[in-house]
Design a protein around this motif. Structure first.
Motif, short mmCIF file in Angstrom:
data_model
loop_
_atom_site.label_atom_id
_atom_site.label_comp_id
_atom_site.label_asym_id
_atom_site.label_seq_id
_atom_site.Cartn_x
_atom_site.Cartn_y
_atom_site.Cartn_z
N LEU A 62 62.02 -5.65 23.26
CA LEU A 62 61.51 -5.57 24.63
C LEU A 62 61.28 -4.10 24.98
CD1 LEU A 62 63.84 -8.17 26.40
CD2 LEU A 62 61.49 -8.49 25.61
N SER A 63 60.03 -3.67 24.92
CA SER A 63 59.69 -2.28 25.22
C SER A 63 58.68 -2.25 26.37
CB SER A 63 59.10 -1.59 23.99
OG SER A 63 58.64 -0.30 24.31
N PRO A 64 59.13 -1.98 27.60
CA PRO A 64 58.21 -1.96 28.74
C PRO A 64 57.06 -0.98 28.57
CG PRO A 64 60.48 -1.93 29.48
CD PRO A 64 60.51 -1.71 28.00
N LEU A 65 57.36 0.23 28.09
CA LEU A 65 56.32 1.24 27.96
C LEU A 65 55.28 0.84 26.92
CD1 LEU A 65 55.24 4.00 28.76
CD2 LEU A 65 56.73 5.03 27.03
N ARG A 66 55.73 0.33 25.78
CA ARG A 66 54.81 -0.06 24.73
C ARG A 66 53.93 -1.23 25.18
NH1 ARG A 66 57.69 -0.52 19.24
NH2 ARG A 66 58.87 -2.07 20.42
N SER A 67 54.53 -2.18 25.87
CA SER A 67 53.76 -3.32 26.38
C SER A 67 52.73 -2.87 27.40
CB SER A 67 54.69 -4.36 26.99
OG SER A 67 55.51 -4.94 26.01
N ALA A 68 53.14 -1.96 28.30
CA ALA A 68 52.23 -1.48 29.34
C ALA A 68 51.06 -0.70 28.72
CB ALA A 68 52.98 -0.59 30.32
N LEU A 69 51.35 0.17 27.75
CA LEU A 69 50.28 0.95 27.11
C LEU A 69 49.32 0.05 26.33
CD1 LEU A 69 52.22 4.10 25.84
CD2 LEU A 69 50.58 3.98 27.72
N THR A 70 49.87 -0.94 25.63
CA THR A 70 49.02 -1.86 24.88
C THR A 70 48.08 -2.60 25.82
OG1 THR A 70 50.73 -2.17 23.20
CG2 THR A 70 49.01 -3.84 23.33
N THR A 71 48.63 -3.10 26.92
CA THR A 71 47.81 -3.82 27.90
C THR A 71 46.73 -2.92 28.48
OG1 THR A 71 49.71 -5.21 28.49
CG2 THR A 71 47.89 -5.13 30.05
N PHE A 72 47.10 -1.69 28.84
CA PHE A 72 46.16 -0.77 29.48
C PHE A 72 45.02 -0.38 28.54
CE2 PHE A 72 45.06 3.60 31.06
CZ PHE A 72 44.53 3.20 32.27
N VAL A 73 45.37 -0.05 27.30
CA VAL A 73 44.35 0.36 26.33
C VAL A 73 43.39 -0.79 26.04
CG1 VAL A 73 43.95 1.07 23.94
CG2 VAL A 73 45.74 2.18 25.29
N ALA A 74 43.94 -1.99 25.81
CA ALA A 74 43.09 -3.15 25.54
C ALA A 74 42.20 -3.46 26.74
CB ALA A 74 43.96 -4.36 25.20
N PHE A 75 42.75 -3.34 27.92
CA PHE A 75 41.99 -3.59 29.15
C PHE A 75 40.81 -2.62 29.25
CE2 PHE A 75 40.90 -3.61 33.57
CZ PHE A 75 41.30 -4.84 34.08
N LEU A 76 41.07 -1.33 29.00
CA LEU A 76 40.01 -0.33 29.12
C LEU A 76 38.94 -0.50 28.03
CD1 LEU A 76 41.88 3.00 29.98
CD2 LEU A 76 40.72 1.42 31.52
#
Length: 252
Positions: free
Chosen positions: A158-172
């Motif tokens: 469970l890595s909040p930062l890694r999940s958030a970055l993955t979501t953001f990059v894929a979204f962009l």
């Protein structure tokens, strides 16, 4: 099953290979975050483009609105994912603390919980008691077993930062694709929209195909399902924009 496939499976299940794999740190699967971010990014930007086209807005307005929504919604989604994963981690830690407290206060009751958990798995008699004794002799193992087996919680990866970055990059990245035709000179508004439509459809289909390959689903079915979901969202946005233009005369 082909000979090569069977040989590969046999290699993966050799004792030394299994031992090495189990010793490796648990790796979080960020694919769900990437899929979620990619689909939502493409839906968001193409919905804006569709709404703008339906309302009769110019290509410049559509591009500005698309970029603004891409950045704002991508950031918002990443933060939301971060907070969700962080809340899960905090919940797991709270359960761990509770289990430590219960072991201190009612150790025999906690041992009985372990006993009944593994009894339900088919263990009985002397083997069951040896399992209970082995687990309860290691406090951390005891707690982790209760967290997983009694509460059904994931305790690793469970890595909040890694999940958030993955979501953001894929979204962009995926979300930017439907906007590309609007950045190309020499195309009228209709052609820009049609090109954006084709690009968005391709993105939806590719995401669905990628998801199917990982989760072992039918490739064509998964691709078409994702395409239909994205198309429905875009169609709703187009109708909303067109209705707004009809009712209020909005357009540029």
């Amino acid at each position: 099953m082909t000979g090569k496939r069977r040989e590969s499976l046999e290699h993966q299940h050799r004792p030394e290979v299994i031992r090495h794999r189990l010793r490796e740190p648990s790796r979080v699967q960020n694919l769900p975050d990437a899929i979620l971010g990619g689909i939502d990014g493409c839906v968001t930007t193409f919905a804006v483009v569709s709404g703008a086209f339906g309302a009769g807005f110019s290509a410049t307005v559509a591009l500005v609105l698309g970029v603004a929504n891409l950045l704002a919604d991508g950031f918002s989604m990443a933060i939301s994912n971060y907070e969700a994963i962080q809340a899960r981690r905090e919940h797991v830690e709270g359960v761990r603390r509770s289990e430590h407290h219960y072991i201190d206060q009612v150790p025999e009751g906690e041992r009985e919980e372990i006993r009944q958990i593994f009894q339900r798995k088919g263990f009985a008699g002397e083997i069951l008691e040896r399992v209970v004794e082995t687990i309860c002799s290691d406090r951390e193992l005891w707690v982790e077993t209760m967290v997983r087996e009694e509460h059904g919680l994931q305790t690793e990866g469970l890595s909040p930062l890694r999940s958030a970055l993955t979501t953001f990059v894929a979204f962009l990245v995926v979300g930017a694709m439907p906007l590309l035709p609007y950045a190309l000179p020499g195309l009228d508004t209709t052609r820009q929209f049609l090109a954006s439509l084709l690009v968005a459809g391709l993105m939806f289909f590719l995401i669905g195909m990628g998801k199917s390959l990982v989760y072992h689903q039918p490739v064509l079915t998964s691709g078409l399902r994702t395409l239909l979901i994205g198309g429905a969202a875009a169609g709703l946005a187009f109708l909303t924009g067109h209705l707004a233009q009809t009712l209020f005369g909005v357009g540029m």
